[in-house]
Design an enzyme around this catalytic site. Structure first.
Site, short mmCIF file in Angstrom:
data_model
loop_
_atom_site.label_atom_id
_atom_site.label_comp_id
_atom_site.label_asym_id
_atom_site.label_seq_id
_atom_site.Cartn_x
_atom_site.Cartn_y
_atom_site.Cartn_z
N ARG A 1 0.83 -1.21 0.00
CA ARG A 1 0.00 0.00 0.00
C ARG A 1 0.85 1.25 0.00
O ARG A 1 0.53 2.25 -0.66
CB ARG A 1 -0.95 0.00 1.21
CG ARG A 1 -1.94 1.15 1.18
CD ARG A 1 -3.00 1.07 2.28
NE ARG A 1 -2.41 1.21 3.61
CZ ARG A 1 -3.13 1.20 4.74
NH1 ARG A 1 -4.44 1.04 4.70
NH2 ARG A 1 -2.54 1.34 5.91
N ARG B 1 9.91 18.31 -8.82
CA ARG B 1 11.14 18.02 -9.58
C ARG B 1 12.37 18.57 -8.87
O ARG B 1 13.49 18.15 -9.15
CB ARG B 1 11.04 18.60 -10.99
CG ARG B 1 9.98 17.96 -11.87
CD ARG B 1 9.81 18.70 -13.16
NE ARG B 1 9.39 20.08 -12.95
CZ ARG B 1 9.19 20.96 -13.93
NH1 ARG B 1 9.36 20.60 -15.20
NH2 ARG B 1 8.80 22.20 -13.66
N LYS C 1 -2.97 7.28 1.39
CA LYS C 1 -2.57 7.55 2.79
C LYS C 1 -1.43 8.56 2.76
O LYS C 1 -0.25 8.22 2.92
CB LYS C 1 -2.17 6.25 3.49
CG LYS C 1 -2.13 6.35 5.01
CD LYS C 1 -1.94 4.97 5.62
CE LYS C 1 -1.82 5.02 7.14
NZ LYS C 1 -3.07 5.42 7.81
N GLU D 1 -15.98 6.94 6.76
CA GLU D 1 -15.11 6.35 7.78
C GLU D 1 -15.04 7.32 8.95
O GLU D 1 -15.70 8.37 8.93
CB GLU D 1 -13.71 6.09 7.21
CG GLU D 1 -12.99 7.35 6.75
CD GLU D 1 -11.60 7.10 6.19
OE1 GLU D 1 -11.07 6.00 6.38
OE2 GLU D 1 -11.05 8.03 5.56
#
Length: 334
Positions: A88, A141, A187, A220
């Site tokens: 993940r 960058r 996340k 959630e």
């Protein structure tokens, strides 16, 4: 080329001295008279004491919340669901167009090093990958090498008695960020949406809040996934729900796909609104740090909606099975 900067030792020295004296008292806000040596923290290739674990002030993880992270449990010196957590991490990094400069195997070895260096039997790992040091502009960058940090320590989110008696939560007024703006399945180090919802809970005397999408779907909580039990069937929202969604929780998946079937129950992935949640017989939350914890009351606009008197029987059965697995050999590291 002639430098245009002025050395401190020249005409502006007196101004610097005056301003340094004026700001010196502010240092007491960050005073640390007893620098902590433990835990040892892995920072960009070096294992250093906590008091020396530092990143550049030009790191875009600090400047912009530009990066990703994982929270991972350690049980009996084993890394719980290690493979899934690491995958993940790399998947989330790819979604923000960042390439992690080391292999999956190296990332696992860093965690094992921190576990052994800190003699950690049971605990918690915080694994971070930042965009790295760059300039004061947004341009990624300008950050040539991502930063990697691994902390192996302890964590406790909720009071011990909440696990037996359940906890009160609120419904946050602040909605979950829509997927088109920032996919909640990433996340990232930018947790401000969740933090602001959590401050609402704190202001109302509790520790967690349910977050809705802008079109009213239950997504959630600020740090946990949610499960609702009605008439013996267990429900949890999909990770894309309404115009928003939720983190694809590793503990959520473990409970949904392994614990619930092992205990003889059925889990249905289904979108739900608040009225569905209020009708629940039991509610529980899952998360790496929280593990599994029951909800006994939900407050909406400071009006309480009782769910249960404490941890319900199905939740208790599931949590008992969860604890049995994570305290027995073999601890699943898949």
């Amino acid at each position: 080329m002639t430098s245009t900067s002025t050395p401190i030792g020249s005409a502006n020295a007196s101004a610097v001295e005056e301003l340094a004296k004026a700001t010196a008292p502010l240092a007491r806000l960050w005073a640390n008279p007893q620098p902590a040596e433990k835990p040892l923290v892995w920072v960009n290739g070096q294992l250093v004491p906590k008091s020396q674990a530092m990143v550049s002030v030009y790191d875009h993880g600090l400047l912009y919340g530009d990066g990703v992270f994982e929270g991972i449990r350690v049980y009996r010196r084993k890394i719980f669901k290690c493979k899934q957590h690491v995958q993940r991490l790399y998947d989330c990094a790819a979604k923000i167009k960042m390439t992690i400069p080391i292999s999956h195997e190296d990332m696992v070895n860093i965690q094992r090093l921190c576990i052994e260096a800190n003699n950690l039997d049971d605990g918690y790992i915080r694994l971070l990958v930042t965009r790295g040091a760059g300039t004061l502009g947004l341009d990624p960058r300008r950050c040539p090498v991502p930063g990697i940090i691994c902390i192996a320590d302890q964590i406790r989110l909720y009071a011990k008695d909440f696990y037996e008696n359940g906890m009160r939560v609120i419904v946050a007024k602040r909605p979950k960020t829509p997927r088109e703006c920032l996919d909640p399945r990433i996340k990232s180090l930018n947790y401000l949406n969740n933090i602001l919802a959590k401050t609402e809970a704190i202001e109302q005397g509790c520790d967690e809040a349910i977050m809705l999408s802008t079109d009213g779907m239950v997504t959630e909580c600020t740090g946990d996934n949610i499960f609702v039990i009605k008439d013996g069937v267990i429900y949890t929202p999909p990770n894309t729900t309404g115009n928003s969604g939720s983190l694809e929780g590793i503990t959520q998946k473990f409970v949904r796909d392994e614990i619930i079937p092992a205990c003889g129950f059925k889990c249905v992935i289904q979108e739900m609104r608040l009225e569905d949640v209020f009708k629940a017989d039991e509610i529980f939350l899952t998360g790496t740090a929280a593990e599994m914890i029951a909800v006994n009351q939900i407050d909406l606009d400071r009006v309480g909606h009782k769910i249960s008197d404490g941890e319900g029987p199905i939740t208790k059965t599931l949590r008992t099975k969860f604890r049995q697995i994570v305290t027995s050999d073999p601890i699943p590291e898949d």
